[in-house]
Design a protein around this motif. Structure first.
Motif, PDB file in Angstrom:
ATOM      1  N   MET A   1       0.848  -1.199   0.000  1.00  0.00           N
ATOM      2  CA  MET A   1       0.000   0.000   0.000  1.00  0.00           C
ATOM      3  C   MET A   1       0.879   1.242   0.000  1.00  0.00           C
ATOM      4  N   SER A   2       0.544   2.175  -0.865  1.00  0.00           N
ATOM      5  CA  SER A   2       1.299   3.431  -0.899  1.00  0.00           C
ATOM      6  C   SER A   2       0.759   4.354   0.202  1.00  0.00           C
ATOM      7  N   GLN A   3       1.453   4.366   1.341  1.00  0.00           N
ATOM      8  CA  GLN A   3       0.984   5.136   2.506  1.00  0.00           C
ATOM      9  C   GLN A   3       0.719   6.598   2.157  1.00  0.00           C
ATOM     10  N   GLU A   4       1.655   7.197   1.415  1.00  0.00           N
ATOM     11  CA  GLU A   4       1.552   8.632   1.113  1.00  0.00           C
ATOM     12  C   GLU A   4       0.280   8.937   0.318  1.00  0.00           C
ATOM     13  N   ALA A   9      -5.398  10.708   0.001  1.00  0.00           N
ATOM     14  CA  ALA A   9      -6.774  10.435  -0.439  1.00  0.00           C
ATOM     15  C   ALA A   9      -7.744  10.547   0.734  1.00  0.00           C
ATOM     16  N   ILE A  10      -7.401   9.923   1.857  1.00  0.00           N
ATOM     17  CA  ILE A  10      -8.270   9.966   3.048  1.00  0.00           C
ATOM     18  C   ILE A  10      -8.438  11.416   3.514  1.00  0.00           C
ATOM     19  N   GLN A  11      -7.345  12.153   3.516  1.00  0.00           N
ATOM     20  CA  GLN A  11      -7.373  13.555   3.957  1.00  0.00           C
ATOM     21  C   GLN A  11      -8.310  14.384   3.068  1.00  0.00           C
ATOM     22  N   GLN A  12      -8.235  14.159   1.744  1.00  0.00           N
ATOM     23  CA  GLN A  12      -9.092  14.935   0.829  1.00  0.00           C
ATOM     24  C   GLN A  12     -10.567  14.524   0.929  1.00  0.00           C
ATOM     25  N   ILE A  13     -10.808  13.251   1.155  1.00  0.00           N
ATOM     26  CA  ILE A  13     -12.197  12.792   1.373  1.00  0.00           C
ATOM     27  C   ILE A  13     -12.742  13.465   2.635  1.00  0.00           C
ATOM     28  N   ASP A  14     -11.930  13.473   3.690  1.00  0.00           N
ATOM     29  CA  ASP A  14     -12.354  14.092   4.954  1.00  0.00           C
ATOM     30  C   ASP A  14     -12.560  15.600   4.809  1.00  0.00           C
ATOM     31  N   GLN A  15     -11.687  16.251   4.051  1.00  0.00           N
ATOM     32  CA  GLN A  15     -11.836  17.711   3.851  1.00  0.00           C
ATOM     33  C   GLN A  15     -13.162  18.021   3.169  1.00  0.00           C
ATOM     34  N   LEU A  16     -13.518  17.211   2.183  1.00  0.00           N
ATOM     35  CA  LEU A  16     -14.795  17.430   1.490  1.00  0.00           C
ATOM     36  C   LEU A  16     -15.965  17.152   2.442  1.00  0.00           C
ATOM     37  N   ASN A  17     -15.895  16.048   3.180  1.00  0.00           N
ATOM     38  CA  ASN A  17     -16.988  15.722   4.109  1.00  0.00           C
ATOM     39  C   ASN A  17     -17.097  16.717   5.262  1.00  0.00           C
ATOM     40  N   ALA A  18     -15.991  17.378   5.608  1.00  0.00           N
ATOM     41  CA  ALA A  18     -16.012  18.382   6.682  1.00  0.00           C
ATOM     42  C   ALA A  18     -16.848  19.603   6.283  1.00  0.00           C
ATOM     43  N   GLN A  19     -17.153  19.738   4.983  1.00  0.00           N
ATOM     44  CA  GLN A  19     -17.975  20.867   4.502  1.00  0.00           C
ATOM     45  C   GLN A  19     -19.475  20.596   4.642  1.00  0.00           C
ATOM     46  N   ASP A  20     -19.843  19.431   5.130  1.00  0.00           N
ATOM     47  CA  ASP A  20     -21.260  19.095   5.274  1.00  0.00           C
ATOM     48  C   ASP A  20     -21.952  20.130   6.171  1.00  0.00           C
ATOM     49  N   LYS A  53      -8.162  -4.560   2.005  1.00  0.00           N
ATOM     50  CA  LYS A  53      -7.328  -3.988   0.951  1.00  0.00           C
ATOM     51  C   LYS A  53      -7.471  -2.459   0.947  1.00  0.00           C
ATOM     52  N   GLU A  54      -6.486  -1.822   0.353  1.00  0.00           N
ATOM     53  CA  GLU A  54      -6.460  -0.359   0.243  1.00  0.00           C
ATOM     54  C   GLU A  54      -7.719   0.178  -0.458  1.00  0.00           C
ATOM     55  N   SER A  55      -8.120  -0.488  -1.530  1.00  0.00           N
ATOM     56  CA  SER A  55      -9.301  -0.023  -2.286  1.00  0.00           C
ATOM     57  C   SER A  55     -10.554  -0.072  -1.404  1.00  0.00           C
ATOM     58  N   LEU A  56     -10.662  -1.099  -0.583  1.00  0.00           N
ATOM     59  CA  LEU A  56     -11.826  -1.250   0.298  1.00  0.00           C
ATOM     60  C   LEU A  56     -11.798  -0.195   1.403  1.00  0.00           C
ATOM     61  N   TYR A 106      -3.377   7.747  -8.189  1.00  0.00           N
ATOM     62  CA  TYR A 106      -3.739   6.336  -8.363  1.00  0.00           C
ATOM     63  C   TYR A 106      -3.998   6.050  -9.846  1.00  0.00           C
ATOM     64  N   ASP A 107      -3.780   4.778 -10.245  1.00  0.00           N
ATOM     65  CA  ASP A 107      -3.990   4.443 -11.662  1.00  0.00           C
ATOM     66  C   ASP A 107      -5.462   4.147 -11.945  1.00  0.00           C
ATOM     67  N   PRO A 108      -5.855   4.228 -13.236  1.00  0.00           N
ATOM     68  CA  PRO A 108      -7.265   4.064 -13.611  1.00  0.00           C
ATOM     69  C   PRO A 108      -7.891   2.745 -13.134  1.00  0.00           C
ATOM     70  N   GLU A 109      -7.107   1.673 -13.141  1.00  0.00           N
ATOM     71  CA  GLU A 109      -7.636   0.368 -12.726  1.00  0.00           C
ATOM     72  C   GLU A 109      -8.044   0.387 -11.244  1.00  0.00           C
ATOM     73  N   PHE A 110      -7.192   0.986 -10.426  1.00  0.00           N
ATOM     74  CA  PHE A 110      -7.483   1.094  -8.991  1.00  0.00           C
ATOM     75  C   PHE A 110      -8.712   1.981  -8.771  1.00  0.00           C
ATOM     76  N   ILE A 111      -8.774   3.090  -9.504  1.00  0.00           N
ATOM     77  CA  ILE A 111      -9.901   4.031  -9.381  1.00  0.00           C
ATOM     78  C   ILE A 111     -11.214   3.333  -9.751  1.00  0.00           C
ATOM     79  N   LYS A 112     -11.177   2.516 -10.812  1.00  0.00           N
ATOM     80  CA  LYS A 112     -12.380   1.776 -11.222  1.00  0.00           C
ATOM     81  C   LYS A 112     -12.783   0.785 -10.126  1.00  0.00           C
TER      82      LYS A 112
END
Length: 194
Positions: A1-4, A9-20, A53-56, A106-112
């Protein structure tokens, strides 16, 4: 797993959800509703499937990303309207998450893969999709069912519990029964399963 990449990704998801704009009062504090939900999803996944897994892990965190942007009230208040709203939400959650994952590299396959998980593709056929569905059900029962139950008849609640149960794996059902549920919730579950 690419920690960085993962942490970005988690930080950006949280930043968006913090705008709720919607908040939930929990243990003496007010939290943006979807930020709190996302954190609960991650915690529940860590307990239920520590080797996820990272994707999950990303799909669980982004399950309701920016959910407030599509208002339930703009859809007909019937079953068809509800299902269309849910489908549109899943699509939006997958697209928003995909754009974040693309930005952090992230690569397209992972994103899908993450998008398919968020949209619950291949439920009952894909183990990760099933795990995500189990975690969604566990979080619902653990944190949201009591409030939800105050707004509905016992008949409707039993029907919802039966549908929830049918979506879960045996492992998920066992985890649900092991939750520290209120006595009325446990009694309703027992009634729904009998």
């Amino acid at each position: 797993m690419s920690q960085e990449k993962f942490h970005q990704a988690i930080q950006q998801i949280d930043q968006l959800n913090a705008q709720d704009p919607n908040t939930e009062h929990y243990k003496g504090n007010d939290y943006p509703k979807e930020l709190l939900y996302a954190q609960r999803m991650s915690e529940a996944l860590d307990r239920f499937e520590p080797q996820a897994k990272e994707s999950l892990k990303i799909a669980a965190r982004a399950q309701h990303i920016a959910r407030w942007k599509i208002d339930r009230q703009v859809y007909p208040m019937d079953r068809a309207g509800y299902l269309r709203w849910r489908t549109d939400l899943k699509k939006m959650h997958a697209e928003l998450t995909g754009s974040i994952l693309d930005k952090v590299g992230y690569d397209p396959e992972f994103i899908k893969e993450v998008g398919d998980l968020i949209q619950k593709k291949l439920l009952k056929k894909n183990n990760d999709t099933q795990t995500l569905e189990d975690v969604v059900c566990l979080v619902f029962l653990d944190y949201y069912f009591v409030d939800f139950s105050e707004k509905h008849t016992e008949e409707k609640l039993i029907s919802i519990l039966q549908k929830t149960w049918a979506k879960m794996s045996e492992k998920g059902q066992a985890a649900a029964l092991a939750l520290n549920l209120s006595t009325p919730t446990r009694a309703l579950i027992e009634k729904a399963l009998s």
